[in-house]
Design a protein around this motif. Sequence first.
Motif, PDB file in Angstrom:
ATOM      1  N   LEU A   1     123.145  37.411  49.564  1.00  0.00           N
ATOM      2  CA  LEU A   1     124.245  36.479  49.307  1.00  0.00           C
ATOM      3  C   LEU A   1     124.696  36.536  47.854  1.00  0.00           C
ATOM      4  O   LEU A   1     125.892  36.470  47.567  1.00  0.00           O
ATOM      5  N   GLY A   2     123.758  36.661  46.933  1.00  0.00           N
ATOM      6  CA  GLY A   2     124.112  36.778  45.518  1.00  0.00           C
ATOM      7  C   GLY A   2     124.930  38.026  45.248  1.00  0.00           C
ATOM      8  O   GLY A   2     125.931  37.984  44.528  1.00  0.00           O
ATOM      9  N   PHE A   3     124.534  39.142  45.840  1.00  0.00           N
ATOM     10  CA  PHE A   3     125.282  40.394  45.660  1.00  0.00           C
ATOM     11  C   PHE A   3     126.690  40.264  46.227  1.00  0.00           C
ATOM     12  O   PHE A   3     127.658  40.674  45.598  1.00  0.00           O
ATOM     13  N   GLN A   4     126.818  39.699  47.414  1.00  0.00           N
ATOM     14  CA  GLN A   4     128.142  39.536  48.029  1.00  0.00           C
ATOM     15  C   GLN A   4     129.033  38.611  47.206  1.00  0.00           C
ATOM     16  O   GLN A   4     130.227  38.850  47.068  1.00  0.00           O
ATOM     17  N   LEU A   5     128.452  37.565  46.658  1.00  0.00           N
ATOM     18  CA  LEU A   5     129.223  36.625  45.856  1.00  0.00           C
ATOM     19  C   LEU A   5     129.712  37.280  44.573  1.00  0.00           C
ATOM     20  O   LEU A   5     130.896  37.174  44.230  1.00  0.00           O
TER      21      LEU A   5
ATOM     22  N   LYS B   1     130.071  40.432  43.902  1.00  0.00           N
ATOM     23  CA  LYS B   1     130.957  41.560  44.179  1.00  0.00           C
ATOM     24  C   LYS B   1     132.404  41.122  44.357  1.00  0.00           C
ATOM     25  O   LYS B   1     133.334  41.855  44.010  1.00  0.00           O
ATOM     26  N   ARG B   2     132.622  39.915  44.862  1.00  0.00           N
ATOM     27  CA  ARG B   2     133.978  39.465  45.190  1.00  0.00           C
ATOM     28  C   ARG B   2     134.610  38.578  44.127  1.00  0.00           C
ATOM     29  O   ARG B   2     135.668  38.006  44.347  1.00  0.00           O
TER      30      ARG B   2
ATOM     31  N   LEU C   1     139.140  37.644  36.277  1.00  0.00           N
ATOM     32  CA  LEU C   1     139.556  36.473  35.493  1.00  0.00           C
ATOM     33  C   LEU C   1     138.473  35.411  35.430  1.00  0.00           C
ATOM     34  O   LEU C   1     138.442  34.587  34.522  1.00  0.00           O
ATOM     35  N   LEU C   2     137.580  35.409  36.402  1.00  0.00           N
ATOM     36  CA  LEU C   2     136.524  34.406  36.444  1.00  0.00           C
ATOM     37  C   LEU C   2     135.217  34.900  35.837  1.00  0.00           C
ATOM     38  O   LEU C   2     134.196  34.234  35.952  1.00  0.00           O
TER      39      LEU C   2
END
Length: 98
Positions: free
Chosen positions: A20-24, A26-27, A31-32
Amino acid sequence: MSDFNFNPDYLFVFMLAAFLGFQLIKRVSPLLHSPLMSLTNAIAAVVIVGAITITGEEGATPLAKTLGFIAVLAATINLVSGFLITDRMLKMFKRKDG
């Protein structure tokens, strides 16, 4: 014999958190990046405090002490590099007087 009792639930939680950390991450929009880096710095600080607490326990096993040391080391490297990267990014947006 070892004092370590393997619990498959912990492995599942670790794998789920890593995925879940990797998916978060990655996306995340570029700008953030700075606000997200600030958040990860705060999380790394909490990890350091937790790892120091576990490592310094009186009845900690050698495995717990070793993993705690590795956690403190990795989180410290993450924290320091996060501050350096954030500082470098913020310097890019400063106006040049002259």
